[in-house]
Structure formats: C-alpha cells, structure tokens
Design a protein around this motif. Sequence first.
Motif, PDB file in Angstrom:
ATOM      1  N   ARG A 100       0.837  -1.200   0.000  1.00 19.28           N
ATOM      2  CA  ARG A 100       0.000   0.000   0.000  1.00 19.28           C
ATOM      3  C   ARG A 100       0.874   1.253   0.000  1.00 19.28           C
ATOM      4  N   ARG A 101       0.592   2.138  -0.949  1.00 17.47           N
ATOM      5  CA  ARG A 101       1.327   3.402  -1.056  1.00 17.47           C
ATOM      6  C   ARG A 101       0.315   4.527  -1.172  1.00 17.47           C
ATOM      7  N   LEU A 102       0.578   5.679  -0.557  1.00 12.88           N
ATOM      8  CA  LEU A 102      -0.323   6.817  -0.589  1.00 12.88           C
ATOM      9  C   LEU A 102       0.295   7.939  -1.410  1.00 12.88           C
ATOM     10  N   GLU A 103      -0.549   8.581  -2.207  1.00  8.32           N
ATOM     11  CA  GLU A 103      -0.105   9.684  -3.056  1.00  8.32           C
ATOM     12  C   GLU A 103      -1.101  10.834  -2.911  1.00  8.32           C
ATOM     13  N   VAL A 104      -0.623  12.018  -2.544  1.00  8.65           N
ATOM     14  CA  VAL A 104      -1.506  13.175  -2.376  1.00  8.65           C
ATOM     15  C   VAL A 104      -2.041  13.599  -3.739  1.00  8.65           C
ATOM     16  N   ALA A 105      -3.377  13.701  -3.833  1.00 13.97           N
ATOM     17  CA  ALA A 105      -4.016  14.097  -5.082  1.00 13.97           C
ATOM     18  C   ALA A 105      -4.475  15.554  -5.047  1.00 13.97           C
ATOM     19  N   ASP A 106      -4.860  16.046  -3.868  1.00 13.66           N
ATOM     20  CA  ASP A 106      -5.348  17.422  -3.726  1.00 13.66           C
ATOM     21  C   ASP A 106      -5.431  17.729  -2.243  1.00 13.66           C
ATOM     22  N   SER A 107      -5.581  19.019  -1.898  1.00 12.63           N
ATOM     23  CA  SER A 107      -5.671  19.345  -0.476  1.00 12.63           C
ATOM     24  C   SER A 107      -6.297  20.718  -0.256  1.00 12.63           C
ATOM     25  N   PHE A 108      -6.766  20.907   0.969  1.00 14.31           N
ATOM     26  CA  PHE A 108      -7.252  22.196   1.455  1.00 14.31           C
ATOM     27  C   PHE A 108      -6.536  22.456   2.781  1.00 14.31           C
ATOM     28  N   PRO A 109      -5.590  23.398   2.799  1.00 15.52           N
ATOM     29  CA  PRO A 109      -4.907  23.720   4.055  1.00 15.52           C
ATOM     30  C   PRO A 109      -5.769  24.681   4.883  1.00 15.52           C
ATOM     31  N   ASP A 110      -6.072  24.299   6.100  1.00 19.63           N
ATOM     32  CA  ASP A 110      -6.903  25.109   6.998  1.00 19.63           C
ATOM     33  C   ASP A 110      -6.012  26.065   7.779  1.00 19.63           C
ATOM     34  N   VAL A 111      -5.441  27.017   7.071  1.00 20.27           N
ATOM     35  CA  VAL A 111      -4.433  27.913   7.632  1.00 20.27           C
ATOM     36  C   VAL A 111      -4.991  28.760   8.776  1.00 20.27           C
ATOM     37  N   ARG A 112      -6.202  29.220   8.651  1.00 18.34           N
ATOM     38  CA  ARG A 112      -6.777  30.113   9.664  1.00 18.34           C
ATOM     39  C   ARG A 112      -7.724  29.393  10.623  1.00 18.34           C
ATOM     40  N   ASP A 113      -7.691  28.081  10.641  1.00 23.59           N
ATOM     41  CA  ASP A 113      -8.499  27.271  11.570  1.00 23.59           C
ATOM     42  C   ASP A 113     -10.005  27.412  11.349  1.00 23.59           C
ATOM     43  N   VAL A 114     -10.401  27.830  10.170  1.00 20.11           N
ATOM     44  CA  VAL A 114     -11.823  28.058   9.889  1.00 20.11           C
ATOM     45  C   VAL A 114     -12.587  26.734   9.858  1.00 20.11           C
ATOM     46  N   PHE A 115     -12.070  25.740   9.121  1.00 25.95           N
ATOM     47  CA  PHE A 115     -12.768  24.459   9.037  1.00 25.95           C
ATOM     48  C   PHE A 115     -12.760  23.758  10.391  1.00 25.95           C
ATOM     49  N   ALA A 116     -11.686  23.866  11.132  1.00 25.26           N
ATOM     50  CA  ALA A 116     -11.622  23.269  12.473  1.00 25.26           C
ATOM     51  C   ALA A 116     -12.702  23.860  13.373  1.00 25.26           C
ATOM     52  N   THR A 117     -12.918  25.148  13.282  1.00 23.96           N
ATOM     53  CA  THR A 117     -13.959  25.809  14.075  1.00 23.96           C
ATOM     54  C   THR A 117     -15.340  25.339  13.660  1.00 23.96           C
ATOM     55  N   VAL A 118     -15.571  25.218  12.360  1.00 19.84           N
ATOM     56  CA  VAL A 118     -16.860  24.726  11.861  1.00 19.84           C
ATOM     57  C   VAL A 118     -17.132  23.337  12.426  1.00 19.84           C
TER      58      VAL A 118
END
Length: 109
Positions: A20-38
């Motif tokens: 098993r190998r993992l390869e990043v395909a896309d991402s959303f960096p939560d730089v300002r903690d907005v998604f974490a707060t949601v």
Amino acid sequence: MGVDVIVVRVIRKGTSPKGRRLEVADSFPDVRDVFATVCRESRLPMLRRVDPYGSLVLTSGEMSQFLAELTETSTLVRDDPARNAVEQVRALAERCAAEADLELHLEGD
C-alpha cells in the motif's frame, strides 16, 4: 489548531498491506483554523469526529454521509470564510466519492 483536508490516492500492489502506497491528489490547508472551528461547533456526528489534534481517515464509502453533513452545514454557516472552507472541503469530498481509490484524510495540528 487547523484541520488540513487531503485527498489521498491509495495505490496497492497485490493484496498485501505492505504494498500500500499513498499519493496526495489534492488538499485544502486550513491555515486560519476556519474548518476546524466549523467542525468543533457542529452538532452533526461525522463532523464532530474531526479532531483538531489528531487524524481521521474517511473512505469513499463514507462520503455520502460526510457530503450530506457538509451540505447542511453550508446552509447554516453565517460568514463567508466558513462557507468558503466548507465548499472547498465539499469539492474534495465529491472527488473522493467519485473515485473508489481515494481517501479523505483530515489532519489536525
């Protein structure tokens, strides 16, 4: 304390978990903690599982519930940064739902 959302392609050689190998395909960096707060403020079960200090891996099979919760959440959030974060994560989740070899990794700080 943000939660970065990463679409990961799982590449398997044979049936052994060693292949098993993992390869990043896309991402959303939560730089300002907005998604974490949601997620922290949500009362929905899957979004409540998101840990701002840990990791949560969702498979394409779990995307229907996750997408439903994101859709409901996007109608409830009041500010544009939160709505934008939810919509970006929803786009990644839709991609994961469409391709069985993708996983959605929610990585806390």
